[in-house]
Scaffold this active site. Structure first.
Site, PDB file in Angstrom:
ATOM      1  N   ASP A 173     -21.699  18.042 -10.592  1.00  0.00           N
ATOM      2  CA  ASP A 173     -22.561  18.608  -9.419  1.00  0.00           C
ATOM      3  C   ASP A 173     -21.735  18.933  -8.303  1.00  0.00           C
ATOM      4  OD1 ASP A 173     -21.517  15.783  -9.032  1.00  0.00           O
ATOM      5  OD2 ASP A 173     -22.923  15.339  -7.173  1.00  0.00           O
TER       6      ASP A 173
ATOM      7  N   ASP B  17     -13.492  20.808  -6.927  1.00  0.00           N
ATOM      8  CA  ASP B  17     -14.362  19.740  -6.903  1.00  0.00           C
ATOM      9  C   ASP B  17     -15.648  19.992  -7.633  1.00  0.00           C
ATOM     10  OD1 ASP B  17     -15.100  17.253  -6.104  1.00  0.00           O
ATOM     11  OD2 ASP B  17     -15.483  17.948  -4.099  1.00  0.00           O
TER      12      ASP B  17
ATOM     13  N   GLU C 117     -22.188  12.771  -8.247  1.00  0.00           N
ATOM     14  CA  GLU C 117     -21.283  12.093  -7.567  1.00  0.00           C
ATOM     15  C   GLU C 117     -21.213  12.532  -6.152  1.00  0.00           C
ATOM     16  OE1 GLU C 117     -17.220  11.707  -5.938  1.00  0.00           O
ATOM     17  OE2 GLU C 117     -18.099  13.150  -5.805  1.00  0.00           O
ATOM     18  N   GLU C 118     -21.515  13.865  -5.699  1.00  0.00           N
ATOM     19  CA  GLU C 118     -21.531  14.160  -4.499  1.00  0.00           C
ATOM     20  C   GLU C 118     -22.758  13.208  -3.538  1.00  0.00           C
ATOM     21  OE1 GLU C 118     -19.029  15.415  -3.281  1.00  0.00           O
ATOM     22  OE2 GLU C 118     -18.182  16.899  -4.486  1.00  0.00           O
TER      23      GLU C 118
ATOM     24  N   THR D 111     -34.467  22.152  30.287  1.00  0.00           N
ATOM     25  CA  THR D 111     -34.115  21.158  31.045  1.00  0.00           C
ATOM     26  C   THR D 111     -35.008  19.825  30.370  1.00  0.00           C
ATOM     27  OG1 THR D 111     -35.743  21.542  32.665  1.00  0.00           O
ATOM     28  CG2 THR D 111     -33.481  21.863  33.197  1.00  0.00           C
TER      29      THR D 111
ATOM     30  N   HIS E 142     -15.705  21.094  -0.336  1.00  0.00           N
ATOM     31  CA  HIS E 142     -16.543  20.838   0.622  1.00  0.00           C
ATOM     32  C   HIS E 142     -16.678  22.031   1.603  1.00  0.00           C
ATOM     33  CE1 HIS E 142     -17.040  16.072  -0.496  1.00  0.00           C
ATOM     34  NE2 HIS E 142     -16.574  16.903  -1.573  1.00  0.00           N
TER      35      HIS E 142
HETATM   36  N1  BES Z   1     -13.396  14.573  -5.466  1.00  0.00           N
HETATM   37  C1  BES Z   1     -13.799  14.072  -4.042  1.00  0.00           C
HETATM   38  C2  BES Z   1     -13.089  12.789  -3.644  1.00  0.00           C
HETATM   39  C3  BES Z   1     -11.649  13.004  -3.371  1.00  0.00           C
HETATM   40  C4  BES Z   1     -10.984  14.354  -3.006  1.00  0.00           C
HETATM   41  C5  BES Z   1     -10.459  12.221  -3.433  1.00  0.00           C
HETATM   42  C6  BES Z   1      -9.743  14.592  -2.605  1.00  0.00           C
HETATM   43  C7  BES Z   1      -9.415  12.310  -3.168  1.00  0.00           C
HETATM   44  C8  BES Z   1      -8.680  13.686  -2.761  1.00  0.00           C
HETATM   45  C9  BES Z   1     -15.397  13.688  -4.323  1.00  0.00           C
HETATM   46  O1  BES Z   1     -15.940  14.486  -4.943  1.00  0.00           O
HETATM   47  C10 BES Z   1     -15.923  13.457  -2.872  1.00  0.00           C
HETATM   48  O2  BES Z   1     -16.191  14.336  -2.231  1.00  0.00           O
HETATM   49  N2  BES Z   1     -16.193  12.075  -2.800  1.00  0.00           N
HETATM   50  C11 BES Z   1     -17.093  11.847  -1.410  1.00  0.00           C
HETATM   51  C12 BES Z   1     -17.720  10.586  -1.506  1.00  0.00           C
HETATM   52  C13 BES Z   1     -18.910  10.317  -2.253  1.00  0.00           C
HETATM   53  C14 BES Z   1     -19.643   9.192  -2.107  1.00  0.00           C
HETATM   54  C15 BES Z   1     -19.897  11.584  -1.699  1.00  0.00           C
HETATM   55  C16 BES Z   1     -15.982  11.659  -0.293  1.00  0.00           C
HETATM   56  O3  BES Z   1     -14.866  11.338  -0.327  1.00  0.00           O
HETATM   57  O4  BES Z   1     -16.693  11.913   0.918  1.00  0.00           O
HETATM   58 MN    MN Z   2     -15.177  15.450  -6.543  1.00  0.00          MN
HETATM   59 MN    MN Z   3     -16.640  15.960  -3.342  1.00  0.00          MN
END
Ligand code: BES
Ligand code: MN
Ligand code: MN
Length: 459
Positions: free
Chosen positions: A90, A121, A154-155, A316, A428
């Protein structure tokens, strides 16, 4: 089989590898967007097909009450160690779409980088594992048994993956978990992530009067929820940028001077960092370096704040409500549920009588630290030394992958975070990218990991 044979296979098949990855990148599998559910299903089906074509014994789509998990395995010899590879298919939403130089789901190569949402990612990173497997399997040279678990949530917090892992411990039995979903310091300084932050994410709603009011006829006499929310948020950190929530730091593990000295040896230039982001100064908790803020200190950030009138021109209005989304990144031994409770109690306590507040928790996750004295870590180190001619630097990252702590709890297994991306990949963000070389060199490094892990496991 010599390593040059694998290199030759990767070179000969690289166009196919890239075009397969491109087909995956074309699928807009955005997990937070319920209208894209069909694309999620399409991505899972595509992966199952690619696993089968890459030589696994079996590949299956495991339904959950949310998005499916794709599982595949090849067991060559039960006496050999087993590597469980985790990734996520995802991706994040694409907005603001007009800032993309090419459409997010039409992958394009520019300056030897693949531009697409999910390129780094995590589609490009986990697909490198599938193609490393493809190479080892096609050359009849698997070093370890291999299991893959690629999820689709995951996201959005991996809620169903936790349930799946708890219910399938036997199926997922392995000797190590291997994940490429982080970044390395630079192509000149390969690194291995040894720590990830936990996360407590919540939304607050502040309500003043029972309806929007004229800001002249009522202003001053009636408390304005946006003014009040702003003050409340401002009070969550002090002049030293320390979080003021009582108990917030109680469980934070302080690092020894020795450990802090080791962090300071990582090649990192604050000047270059500021320049890249076009900021004149860095922020952060007094007494800690930028690298320490990022890696070992807990933080609090407002992710969004809204309310009242934000359309064209002026209106306003003294609004009835104000909102914010707030995240706290956590370090060992903070616990996301405890921190969410501390925040909620504190936020309610500091609300002045002019407003009512509501705190709504979103997803959370626990921090994780992985040991650097394990066989698996040593194997990863050897893989980089052989593939890059350099010893990788252990780093702690500010991002979160909540499933890493869960794997440890449910399966008793440590993860190796073999990040193949770079911070400049803009995950992101608009124009997310992944270096073609990161992908190809990543495939090579993964094969070397399997080789060294099998070697070291033999003792
Ligand atoms: N792959 C990332 C996490 C990440 C990126 C860790 C770069 C270290 C370095 C993962 O997909 C992500 O975005 N995780 C989210 C948390 C999740 C619970 C939504 C985050 O870190 O915001
Ligand atoms: Mn990731
Ligand atoms: Mn991510």
């Amino acid at each position: 089989m010599e390593h040059t044979d694998f290199k030759k296979y990767i070179e000969e098949n690289k166009d196919r590898f890239l075009s397969e990855l491109f087909e995956l990148l074309k699928i807009p599998s955005i997990s937070s967007d319920s209208t894209q559910k069909a694309e999620i299903i399409r991505a899972a089906a595509y992966l199952k097909e690619k696993f089968e074509a890459s030589g696994v014994d079996k590949a299956e789509i495991c339904e959950t009450s949310g998005n499916p998990i794709v599982y595949a395995e090849k067991i060559i010899d039960p006496s050999l160690p087993t590597v469980l590879i985790y990734g996520h298919y995802d991706v994040q939403p694409v907005d603001p779409i007009d800032l993309w130089d090419s459409p997010p789901f039409e992958p394009a190569i520019r300056d030897e980088k693949i531009y697409a949402r999910g390129a780094a990612d995590d589609k490009g990173q986990f697909y490198a594992h599938i193609k490393a497997f493809d190479a080892m399997s096609s050359l009849n040279s698997l070093f370890c048994n291999v299991k893959f678990m690629i999820e689709g949530e995951e996201e959005v917090g991996s809620e169903n993956l936790g349930i799946f892992v708890a219910a399938n411990k036997e199926k997922l039995a392995a000797d190590v978990i291997l994940i490429s979903d982080t970044s390395m310091l630079s192509m000149d300084h390969p690194s291995i992530t040894t720590g990830l932050k936990g996360l407590s994410y919540l939304e607050v709603e502040v309500t003043g009067p029972n309806r929007d009011l004229h800001s002249g006829t009522y202003g001053g006499a009636v408390g304005n929820p946006i003014n009040i929310l702003s003050k409340m948020i401002a009070s969550l950190t002090d002049d030293n940028n320390c979080v003021t929530i009582p108990g917030f730091y109680d469980k934070v593990v302080e690092l020894s001077e020795e450990e802090r000295a080791r962090i300071a040896t990582a090649p990192f230039s604050e000047e270059a960092y500021k320049k890249e982001l076009e900021v004149d100064a860095l922020a952060g908790e007094a007494g800690y370096t930028a690298l320490e803020q990022l890696g070992i200190r807990p933080t609090l950030d407002v992710n969004g704040i809204w309310g009242g009138y934000t359309g064209e021109g002026a209106k306003t209005v003294l609004p009835s409500k104000a909102y914010a989304k707030i995240s706290m990144r956590l370090v060992p031994d903070q616990n996301s549920k405890e921190i969410t409770k501390l925040f909620t109690d504190h936020f309610n306590a500091i609300a002045p009588p002019q407003v009512k507040v509501k705190v709504m928790p979103h997803h959370g996750g626990e921090p994780a630290v992985t040991p650097i004295d394990s066989i698996a870590y040593k194997a990863a180190e050897n893989a980089y030394e052989e593939g890059w001619g350099k010893k990788p630097i252990p780093t702690r990252d500010g991002g979160s992958i909540p499933i890493v702590a869960l794997f440890e709890k449910e399966l008793g297994l440590n993860s190796i975070l073999l990040g193949l991306g770079l911070d400049s990949d803009a995950i992101h963000s608009p124009n997310e990218s992944f270096g073609v070389n990161n992908f190809l060199k990543g495939i090579e490094t993964i094969i070397l990991f399997h080789k060294h892990f099998a070697l070291l496991s033999k003792g």
